[in-house]
Enzyme design. Structure first.
Site, short mmCIF file in Angstrom:
data_model
loop_
_atom_site.label_atom_id
_atom_site.label_comp_id
_atom_site.label_asym_id
_atom_site.label_seq_id
_atom_site.Cartn_x
_atom_site.Cartn_y
_atom_site.Cartn_z
N LYS A 160 1.18 -1.30 0.12
CA LYS A 160 0.23 -0.05 -0.16
C LYS A 160 0.86 1.29 0.03
O LYS A 160 2.08 1.31 0.68
CB LYS A 160 -0.39 -0.22 1.03
N ARG A 294 -11.30 13.86 9.04
CA ARG A 294 -12.66 14.95 8.31
C ARG A 294 -13.42 14.19 8.80
O ARG A 294 -13.78 13.45 9.21
CB ARG A 294 -12.51 14.56 6.71
C1 MV4 Z 1 -7.10 -4.34 2.76
C2 MV4 Z 1 -7.37 -5.94 2.45
C3 MV4 Z 1 -7.14 -6.51 2.79
N1 MV4 Z 1 -6.14 -6.85 3.41
N2 MV4 Z 1 -5.64 -4.79 3.79
C4 MV4 Z 1 -9.45 -0.36 0.36
C5 MV4 Z 1 -9.50 0.58 0.41
C6 MV4 Z 1 -7.82 1.11 1.79
N3 MV4 Z 1 -8.49 1.90 2.40
C7 MV4 Z 1 -7.72 -0.43 1.84
N4 MV4 Z 1 -8.13 -1.47 1.53
C8 MV4 Z 1 -7.87 -2.56 1.77
N5 MV4 Z 1 -7.03 -2.29 2.31
C9 MV4 Z 1 -5.26 -4.98 3.77
N6 MV4 Z 1 -4.23 -5.90 4.56
C10 MV4 Z 1 -8.87 -5.30 1.33
C11 MV4 Z 1 -8.92 -3.95 1.78
C12 MV4 Z 1 -10.10 -3.71 0.63
C13 MV4 Z 1 -11.08 -3.04 0.66
C14 MV4 Z 1 -11.08 -3.16 2.35
C15 MV4 Z 1 -12.23 -2.23 2.55
C16 MV4 Z 1 -13.27 -2.23 1.39
C17 MV4 Z 1 -13.71 -1.72 0.63
C18 MV4 Z 1 -12.66 -2.28 -0.25
C19 MV4 Z 1 -12.46 -3.32 -1.54
C20 MV4 Z 1 -10.83 -3.33 -1.82
C21 MV4 Z 1 -10.07 -4.40 -0.86
#
Ligand code: MV4
Length: 476
Positions: A160, A294
């Site tokens: 990320k 925010r």
């Molecule tokens: C993740 C994850 C799975 N594992 N982190 C998507 C947006 C960003 N703020 C972080 N996200 C994610 N992080 C780990 N370690 C899956 C996502 C993710 C997701 C998270 C919340 C809501 C929708 C999502 C859609 C795709 C991926």
């Protein structure tokens, strides 16, 4: 101590209208700012004064710091409310306000800086005992360290962007052989998108819910949480439906996630309103993910659930007042659901700007519509496509769903396409009705509704891993 006499609202659309409403109830005068194409917008009509700050493009108007500060100075506004988006999470803007002797209604610039540095926020909170997803301790400087981290925590992992959020600059890595390329792609993408190539590594968790907690801190040691919101119904990182409480929540779960949110806010010395975002896995393990510094689009569902006016609290805290209630005075009641109504083609989610030839919002018991739209208004193509938030409050989830279906049926918008037909489909989906969904639900639902079934259309439990393509989508 006194509340402000006059506030400038550095935003547009429904949130500008929402802030004007709070100001009016508090007896505070308001200044609206608008771009060349928005002189007929509702926020301009409703404010006591208004001032044009530049051409249509956000960069030259709603993101134009000197123009906004000048507008505040010439109108004698003592404070600026940034709303969400635009300058709301820009630490330089918060600082520039202070330098100009204007109160920024929001967290400190240091809070915003930490919130915007995801690797740092993770590191700070981990050290203070807030559970984070297993992964790197802060940013990862090289491919070698990324690989070492991945081997330690096990594949799959997710890379990320430190400056990311909302899904930008993310890469899922399923096995060792994919890591090198993914690492460099993530770095390159985040440099291009945010001007910063820093990345970090987390264990990739599948079948997760996105649950967030609203917190309010007066900066004098009083911090409360207003319970959780379930924001798992998303499509490509765009939230579509939010609800509170989460369908998986119990009193015990709310206490646990709420205490973690307060712990996180304390560790950051957080001030004003904010949201702590968590990932919740199938075993209800809770992991900190990000902090949003925010007021959010979905703040309104928490307002309906608790009876607390979050915008008024923001203003009161920024003026130096202490919190007016304690944790044990906050009593969530019933169940609230929000549908974001966007000016978009409901099949393909592409923008559908244009003139509203007819507009009649839903009403009746338990229905709230936050919007700046009206019949005859032209939905501009230059800004966000959300034109209304439809919020319903029922005694329980079942009643809230029935109310939402009724309210979606009643809402009449003509002249453009909207996401209302999409929301109706979700509200009738058996897995939604059961509360049986996670962040993959919409993509899985689409597989089935489009008749393009690859054998995995149940929306839950199996086959609900995200594709790299989905996670890497750039929402710019
Ligand atoms: C993740 C994850 C799975 N594992 N982190 C998507 C947006 C960003 N703020 C972080 N996200 C994610 N992080 C780990 N370690 C899956 C996502 C993710 C997701 C998270 C919340 C809501 C929708 C999502 C859609 C795709 C991926």
């Amino acid at each position: 101590m006194n509340l402000f006499k006059k506030i400038l609202i550095a935003n547009r659309g429904e949130i500008a209208v929402r802030i004007i409403r709070a100001c009016k109830e508090l007896g505070i005068k308001t200044v609206a700012v608008f771009s060349d194409i928005e002189k007929d917008s509702l926020h301009v009509r409703l404010a006591d004064e208004s001032i044009c700050i530049g051409p249509a493009s956000s960069k030259h108007s709603y993101l134009n710091i000197p123009a906004i500060l000048t507008a505040a100075e010439v109108t004698d506004a003592e404070a600026i409310h940034p709303g969400y988006g635009f300058l709301s999470e820009n630490p330089q803007f918060a600082e520039a306000c202070a330098t100009s002797g204007i109160t920024f209604i929001g967290p400190t610039s240091e809070n915003i800086r930490i919130g915007g540095d995801k690797a740092k926020a993770r590191q700070v909170l981990k050290r203070r005992g807030v559970p984070v997803v297993p992964g790197s301790d802060g940013p990862v400087a090289s491919e070698e360290i990324a690989l070492k981290t991945a081997k330690k925590i096990g594949f799959p992992v997710i890379i990320k962007a430190s400056a990311g959020g909302g899904g930008r600059g993310m890469r899922i890595v399923r096995e060792e052989g994919e890591l090198s390329q993914a690492f460099h792609t993530a770095q390159r993408e985040s440099l291009a998108a945010f001007g910063n190539s820093e990345v970090y590594v987390e264990k990739y968790l599948s079948s997760i819910r996105h649950i967030e907690v609203q917190i309010i801190s007066d900066g004098k040691g009083n911090i409360v949480h207003l319970g959780e919101r379930d924001c798992s119904v998303q499509r490509r990182h765009q939230k579509l439906i939010e609800e509170a409480p989460s369908p998986i929540s119990t009193e015990k779960f709310r206490k646990r996630i709420g205490e973690l949110a307060v712990k996180a806010a304390k560790a950051m010395k957080y001030q004003n309103v904010g949201t702590i975002e968590f990932i919740v896995d199938q075993d209800q393990n809770i992991y900190f993910m990000e902090v949003n510094t925010r007021v959010q689009v979905e703040h309104a569902i928490t307002e309906e659930l608790t009876g607390i006016d979050i915008i008024k609290e923001q203003i009161r805290i920024a003026a130096g007042f202490p919190l007016s209630y304690r944790q044990n005075q906050i009593k969530p009641s019933g169940h609230v659901i929000e549908c974001r109504i966007n000016a978009e083609d409901p099949e393909r989610f592409i923008p559908s700007p244009g003139k509203l030839t007819f507009f009649s919002p839903s009403g009746g018991p338990g229905v709230r519509v936050d919007t700046a739209a009206y019949a005859g208004w032209v939905v501009p193509s230059q800004y966000d496509s959300m034109i209304a938030k439809l919020i319903v409050h029922g005694r329980n989830r079942e009643e809230a769903i029935a109310k939402m279906k009724r309210a979606l049926d009643e809402f009449i918008i003509e002249g453009i396409k909207t996401t209302i037909p999409f929301h109706k489909k979700v509200l009738n989906h058996p897995d939604f009705i059961k509360g049986n969904f996670n962040t993959d639900f919409i993509e899985k639902m689409n597989v089935r509704t489009n008749g393009n079934n690859n054998g995995n259309g149940n929306g839950h439990k199996n086959g609900n891993k995200l594709s790299e393509a989905t996670a890497g989508v750039d929402e710019a």
